[in-house]
Design a protein around this motif. Structure first.
Motif, mmCIF file in Angstrom:
data_model
loop_
_atom_site.group_PDB
_atom_site.id
_atom_site.type_symbol
_atom_site.label_atom_id
_atom_site.label_comp_id
_atom_site.label_asym_id
_atom_site.label_seq_id
_atom_site.Cartn_x
_atom_site.Cartn_y
_atom_site.Cartn_z
ATOM 1 N N SER A 21 25.828 8.372 50.153
ATOM 2 C CA SER A 21 25.710 9.818 50.226
ATOM 3 C C SER A 21 27.069 10.461 50.032
ATOM 4 O O SER A 21 28.091 9.918 50.461
ATOM 5 N N ILE A 34 28.863 16.378 40.186
ATOM 6 C CA ILE A 34 29.337 15.301 41.044
ATOM 7 C C ILE A 34 29.322 13.986 40.265
ATOM 8 O O ILE A 34 28.335 13.665 39.596
ATOM 9 N N ILE A 51 26.127 13.614 37.848
ATOM 10 C CA ILE A 51 24.990 14.519 37.797
ATOM 11 C C ILE A 51 25.502 15.949 37.716
ATOM 12 O O ILE A 51 26.448 16.326 38.409
ATOM 13 N N SER A 53 24.965 20.263 37.811
ATOM 14 C CA SER A 53 24.286 21.187 38.710
ATOM 15 C C SER A 53 22.836 21.408 38.307
ATOM 16 O O SER A 53 22.006 21.738 39.159
ATOM 17 N N THR A 57 21.618 13.584 34.352
ATOM 18 C CA THR A 57 22.262 12.393 34.900
ATOM 19 C C THR A 57 22.778 11.484 33.806
ATOM 20 O O THR A 57 22.214 11.422 32.708
ATOM 21 N N ILE A 69 21.188 8.294 40.499
ATOM 22 C CA ILE A 69 21.890 9.393 41.137
ATOM 23 C C ILE A 69 20.935 10.568 41.279
ATOM 24 O O ILE A 69 20.098 10.815 40.415
ATOM 25 N N SER A 70 21.050 11.284 42.382
ATOM 26 C CA SER A 70 20.216 12.448 42.625
ATOM 27 C C SER A 70 20.975 13.426 43.508
ATOM 28 O O SER A 70 21.992 13.076 44.104
ATOM 29 N N ARG A 71 20.469 14.648 43.571
ATOM 30 C CA ARG A 71 21.115 15.626 44.441
ATOM 31 C C ARG A 71 20.080 16.459 45.161
ATOM 32 O O ARG A 71 19.004 16.769 44.631
ATOM 33 N N ASN A 73 20.259 19.970 46.655
ATOM 34 C CA ASN A 73 21.115 21.150 46.734
ATOM 35 C C ASN A 73 20.994 21.871 48.077
ATOM 36 O O ASN A 73 21.961 22.477 48.544
ATOM 37 N N VAL A 78 24.774 14.673 47.400
ATOM 38 C CA VAL A 78 24.436 13.858 46.247
ATOM 39 C C VAL A 78 24.308 12.410 46.709
ATOM 40 O O VAL A 78 25.104 11.943 47.533
ATOM 41 N N TYR A 79 23.327 11.717 46.169
ATOM 42 C CA TYR A 79 23.055 10.345 46.559
ATOM 43 C C TYR A 79 23.239 9.399 45.381
ATOM 44 O O TYR A 79 23.058 9.770 44.223
ATOM 45 N N CYS A 95 33.133 9.600 45.569
ATOM 46 C CA CYS A 95 32.506 10.711 44.879
ATOM 47 C C CYS A 95 33.568 11.734 44.525
ATOM 48 O O CYS A 95 34.604 11.847 45.184
#
Length: 123
Positions: A21, A34, A51, A53, A57, A69-71, A73, A78-79, A95
């Motif tokens: 994270s 990120i 990734i 905004s 990705t 990768i994911s976020r 908001n 961000v993961y 990160c």
């Protein structure tokens, strides 16, 4: 003041999974990208994934198909989901963030960096 804090690094066996994270704070805009980078002992820092905004990705070839990768908001987080981990994935993972529209895997486009979290893949 922008701050990035990584968490989730651990010791895991080959084939295992971890989720890292990156919690972001201090941005004056929600539009930022990120990236995740890693640096193994004695080696240069390399880009892993990023990734935008808008949610686009990108992945390094070495992790494509294994990492996601994911976020979120709403949580400003961000993961990096890491599956099928290999010993060569062992590194400190960082990160990084910048306020541009796009993202890439080059370290020099990023303005802000976290402290890093250790991932060790070993049997």
């Amino acid at each position: 003041q922008v701050q990035l804090v990584e968490s989730g690094g651990d010791l895991v066996q080959p084939g295992g999974s971890l989720r890292l994270s990156c919690a972001a704070s201090g941005f004056t805009t929600d539009h930022y990208a990120i990236g995740w980078f890693r640096q193994a002992s004695g080696k240069e820092r390399e880009g892993v994934s990023c990734i935008t905004s808008a949610g686009s990705t990108y992945y390094a070839d070495s992790v494509k198909g294994r990492f996601t990768i994911s976020r979120d908001n709403a949580k400003n987080t961000v993961y990096l989901q890491m599956n099928s981990l290999k010993p060569e994935d062992t590194a400190v993972y960082y990160c990084a963030a910048h306020s541009g529209r796009y993202c890439g895997l080059g370290r020099y486009e990023y303005d802000y960096w976290g402290q890093g979290t250790q991932v060790t893949v070993s049997s």
